[in-house]
Design a protein around this motif. Structure first.
Motif, PDB file in Angstrom:
ATOM      1  N   ILE A 144       0.756  -1.218   0.042  1.00 17.36           N
ATOM      2  CA  ILE A 144      -0.068   0.036   0.008  1.00 17.36           C
ATOM      3  C   ILE A 144       0.716   1.218   0.065  1.00 17.36           C
ATOM      4  N   ILE A 148      -0.041   3.408  -3.598  1.00 17.86           N
ATOM      5  CA  ILE A 148      -0.925   4.580  -3.695  1.00 17.86           C
ATOM      6  C   ILE A 148      -0.348   5.780  -4.122  1.00 17.86           C
ATOM      7  N   PHE A 212      -2.918  -2.281  -9.369  1.00 18.00           N
ATOM      8  CA  PHE A 212      -3.357  -1.618  -8.133  1.00 18.00           C
ATOM      9  C   PHE A 212      -4.642  -2.175  -7.637  1.00 18.00           C
TER      10      PHE A 212
END
Length: 281
Positions: A144, A148, A212
């Motif tokens: 993450i 991101i 993603f």
């Protein structure tokens, strides 16, 4: 390899954009070799790629570093193109060769540091909690942390730079049109930039959006890896294939398109003083 060889043999290698193109080719080559390394591990010992092993740390770290380097290079090319167009009529700032070399070094240092964090200790080899299902022994929070911010960088900054280039070209075209000057070169450049930016966005969306989505699935999944076999791992392999397609698409968009456009621009002749500003683009 063809792109790297062509760029190294070209006479315009000293240009800032050529350095970035060549470095992008190195990043894509690195991604391809890292993906091949992971593929060979999957063929010889599929269990370690599914349940995780210490042997997977180095291949995944190199793979992550090369992907991050590719993303940073794509962003750098977008910024360089924006500065080249926005500052084409000014003399206060020019993108020089030293700027491109410094950008390349910063991109690799940042990609190396972020990509090798698992080898420095941020992994879940001895922890069953927070373990990634798709990319074990990576931790979910590391994925993450990597995914991101870099997805935002990969989409937002190119969007801003290429939209700004199109807006600048359109404004200059309208100014020249109001003065009764020829606007054919500006119109051609605007169409080319718009077309190229659409290709960039589609390629990035197709290549990185599934990865993603896999990270989001990893963060929300609470099932045992055995229960997810084989569907989720087929999806993981497809995301790796799409990233490889990105490595194949980058030379087509950035190198072959630029070469074609460059040949067309060289063929343009400035027949009158009113077309000199247009030829500067």
């Amino acid at each position: 390899c063809t792109v790297i060889f062509t760029r190294m043999m070209a006479k315009d290698l000293h240009k800032p954009i050529s350095i970035l193109f060549c470095n992008l080719a190195f990043s894509d080559l690195f991604t391809s070799f890292s993906g091949f390394w992971i593929s060979m591990l999957f063929i010889t010992n599929p269990d370690i790629t599914i349940f995780g092993s210490k042997d997977m740390l180095a291949p995944y770290a190199f793979y992550t570093m090369s992907i991050l380097s590719t993303i940073y290079n794509l962003v750098s090319i977008g910024i360089e193109r924006y500065l080249a167009v926005a500052e084409s009529m000014r003399t206060r700032f020019r993108v020089a060769r030293n700027h491109s070399i410094a950008t390349v070094l910063i991109n690799w240092i940042l990609a190396f540091f972020l990509g090798f964090l698992p080898l420095m200790g941020w992994n879940c080899l001895r922890m069953e909690k927070n373990l990634s299902v798709l990319y074990s022994p990576f931790c979910v929070d590391y994925l993450i942390f990597i995914a991101i911010p870099n997805i935002v960088v990969a989409f937002i900054i190119p969007l801003f730079t290429y939209l700004r280039i199109i807006i600048i070209l359109r404004k200059r075209k309208l100014r020249m049109k109001a003065c009764g000057q020829a606007t054919g070169t500006y119109k051609s450049a605007e169409i080319q930039v718009a077309r190229t930016s659409i290709f960039i966005w589609l390629l990035a969306l197709i290549s990185y959006a599934p990865f993603f989505a896999g990270v989001i699935f990893d963060a929300t999944n609470h099932q045992c890896p055995v229960d997810l076999y084989p569907g989720v791992y087929i999806f993981r392999n497809c995301t790796a294939m799409l990233i490889t397609i990105n490595c194949l698409g980058n030379p087509i968009i950035y190198t072959l398109k630029a070469k074609t456009l460059g040949a067309k621009l060289k063929a343009l002749k400035c027949l009158s003083p009113s077309r000199v500003p247009a030829c500067a683009i």
